[in-house]
Design a protein around this motif. Structure first.
Motif, PDB file in Angstrom:
ATOM      1  N   HIS A   1     -48.644  81.212 -60.883  1.00 23.63           N
ATOM      2  CA  HIS A   1     -47.738  80.103 -60.603  1.00 23.63           C
ATOM      3  C   HIS A   1     -46.277  80.530 -60.732  1.00 23.63           C
ATOM      4  CE1 HIS A   1     -51.392  77.827 -60.710  1.00 23.63           C
ATOM      5  NE2 HIS A   1     -51.592  78.100 -61.986  1.00 23.63           N
TER       6      HIS A   1
ATOM      7  N   GLY B   1     -47.506  76.502 -56.529  1.00 23.60           N
ATOM      8  CA  GLY B   1     -47.233  77.178 -57.796  1.00 23.60           C
ATOM      9  C   GLY B   1     -46.018  76.593 -58.479  1.00 23.60           C
TER      10      GLY B   1
ATOM     11  N   ASP C   1     -45.078  83.382 -59.918  1.00 22.95           N
ATOM     12  CA  ASP C   1     -44.759  84.066 -58.668  1.00 22.95           C
ATOM     13  C   ASP C   1     -44.391  83.057 -57.585  1.00 22.95           C
ATOM     14  OD1 ASP C   1     -44.807  86.569 -56.951  1.00 22.95           O
ATOM     15  OD2 ASP C   1     -46.315  85.368 -55.916  1.00 22.95           O
ATOM     16  N   GLY C   2     -45.137  81.959 -57.513  1.00 15.58           N
ATOM     17  CA  GLY C   2     -44.821  80.920 -56.533  1.00 15.58           C
ATOM     18  C   GLY C   2     -43.468  80.280 -56.794  1.00 15.58           C
TER      19      GLY C   2
ATOM     20  N   TYR D   1     -46.093  72.128 -47.671  1.00 13.40           N
ATOM     21  CA  TYR D   1     -46.389  73.015 -48.796  1.00 13.40           C
ATOM     22  C   TYR D   1     -46.891  74.372 -48.322  1.00 13.40           C
ATOM     23  CZ  TYR D   1     -51.409  71.989 -48.111  1.00 13.40           C
ATOM     24  OH  TYR D   1     -52.678  71.872 -47.602  1.00 13.40           O
ATOM     25  N   THR D   2     -46.669  75.341 -49.181  1.00 14.84           N
ATOM     26  CA  THR D   2     -47.287  76.669 -49.090  1.00 14.84           C
ATOM     27  C   THR D   2     -47.910  76.939 -50.457  1.00 14.84           C
ATOM     28  OG1 THR D   2     -45.347  77.870 -49.896  1.00 14.84           O
ATOM     29  CG2 THR D   2     -45.457  77.426 -47.519  1.00 14.84           C
ATOM     30  N   GLY D   3     -48.574  78.065 -50.597  1.00 14.60           N
ATOM     31  CA  GLY D   3     -49.102  78.425 -51.907  1.00 14.60           C
ATOM     32  C   GLY D   3     -47.995  78.542 -52.938  1.00 14.60           C
ATOM     33  N   ASP D   4     -46.822  79.035 -52.515  1.00 10.83           N
ATOM     34  CA  ASP D   4     -45.688  79.147 -53.427  1.00 10.83           C
ATOM     35  C   ASP D   4     -45.197  77.777 -53.885  1.00 10.83           C
ATOM     36  OD1 ASP D   4     -45.653  81.929 -53.308  1.00 10.83           O
ATOM     37  OD2 ASP D   4     -44.327  81.958 -51.562  1.00 10.83           O
TER      38      ASP D   4
ATOM     39  N   ASP E   1     -40.715  82.724 -55.686  1.00 12.15           N
ATOM     40  CA  ASP E   1     -40.612  82.818 -54.224  1.00 12.15           C
ATOM     41  C   ASP E   1     -39.981  81.564 -53.638  1.00 12.15           C
ATOM     42  OD1 ASP E   1     -41.701  85.328 -54.171  1.00 12.15           O
ATOM     43  OD2 ASP E   1     -43.731  84.672 -53.675  1.00 12.15           O
TER      44      ASP E   1
END
Length: 258
Positions: free
Chosen positions: A89, A239, A91-92, A233-236, A95
Motif C-alpha cells: 500500500h 493503496g 508503494d501505491g 481508480y488504479t491499484g495505486d 506512486d
C-alpha cells in the motif's frame, strides 16, 4: 461486476479459499501458492487479513514497548507491518503522490504513476505516512489500547477498498486495478461489515464512530482527488485509500485513547 481475467481454481463461494487468496495478495508471508482465483470476490476477506496484521503488529508493539521508549516501539511496529505487506500500500501511495504532483493532463499523471522510480512527492508522502502512524501509536497507551487501535485501523482500512471501487470506475483498461475486476455491492458490504465489527470489538461504539468518520473523511479525500485527476481508480489509488484511512483511524484512536 466486471469479469476478472483470473481463472477460478478455488471452490465457488469458499471463504477459506478467499482468505487464502487475500492473504497471498495482501502480504508477503510464506504461504502456499493460492493458485489463480477470483481476486474481486476474495476482497470480502480483506478485513480478516487486516485483523491478523493488526494483532501481529499489536503484539510487536506490546513486546517492544516493554523495553523501549514509546516512539521507538511504535516505529518498530510500523516497520513490521511494512515488511509483512511488502510495502504494497505504501508503494501505491508514493506512486499516486508522484502522479498528482506531475505537471500535465490525466494521461501524463498515469504515465508518471507507472514509472517505478519514486520522486520527491512520493518520498514526502511516505515520510508523512510513516511519521503520522508512528506518532499516533506512540501516543496510545501500551497494551490492549494499542492492539485495539491497530486491529481497527488495519481491518477497516482494507475493508473500505471494495467500497472505494464501488464509487469509481477503473482509470484505465489495464493494470492491477482493472485486472482484479470490480467486487459487487454484496462483497463490498460484507467487507465493510466485517471491518466495522473489528472496530467495535476493539474500540467500542463511540470509538468506532470516531474511527469511521476519520476513515471516510481521509479515504473520501483520496477518492474525490482520484476521480478528478485520473478519472477513476488504479491499484495505486486503492493503496493510497488504504494508507489514508489507516492514518485517519490511528489519529482518531490516538485522540480518543491517549
Amino acid at each position: 461486476m466486471s469479469k476478472s481475467p483470473f481463472i477460478d481454481e478455488i471452490p465457488p463461494r469458499s471463504w477459506l479459499g478467499d482468505v487464502h487468496l487475500a492473504a497471498v495478495f495482501l502480504t508477503r508471508l510464506p504461504l502456499p501458492d493460492a493458485g489463480m482465483g477470483d481476486l474481486a470476490r476474495s476482497m470480502r476477506a480483506f478485513p480478516l487479513i487486516g485483523l491478523g496484521l493488526g494483532l501481529g503488529g499489536g503484539a510487536i508493539a506490546w513486546a517492544a514497548g516493554s523495553v523501549l521508549p514509546p516512539l521507538a516501539a511504535a516505529l518498530l511496529c510500523v516497520l513490521s507491518l511494512v515488511l509483512a505487506t511488502g510495502a504494497l500500500h505504501e508503494d501505491g501511495l508514493a506512486d499516486l503522490a508522484d502522479g498528482l504532483g506531475a505537471r500535465g493532463d490525466r494521461d501524463k499523471r498515469l504515465e508518471v504513476m507507472r514509472d517505478s522510480r519514486t520522486g520527491a512527492f512520493g518520498v514526502l508522502a511516505l515520510i508523512f505516512s510513516v511519521g503520522l502512524r508512528t506518532a499516533a501509536l506512540a501516543a496510545i497507551p501500551l497494551g490492549w489500547s494499542q492492539c485495539a487501535a491497530l486491529v481497527a485501523a488495519c481491518s477497516l482500512s482494507r475493508a473500505l477498498i471494495p467500497a472505494a471501487m464501488q464509487v469509481m470506475g477503473p482509470a484505465r483498461g489495464d493494470g492491477l486495478g482493472a485486472g482484479a475486476g470490480c467486487p459487487d455491492a454484496t462483497i463490498a458490504a460484507t467487507a465493510a461489515g466485517l471491518g466495522l465489527l473489528a472496530c467495535l470489538a476493539g474500540l467500542g461504539l463511540s470509538g468506532t464512530l470516531g474511527a469511521l468518520i476519520a476513515a471516510l473523511a481521509a479515504g473520501g479525500a483520496v477518492v474525490w482527488t482520484a476521480r478528478r485527476a485520473l478519472g477513476g481508480y488504479t491499484g495505486d489509488v486503492l493503496g493510497a485509500v488504504q494508507q489514508a484511512t489507516e492514518i485517519g483511524i490511528l489519529l482518531a484512536a490516538a485522540g480518543m485513547l491517549s
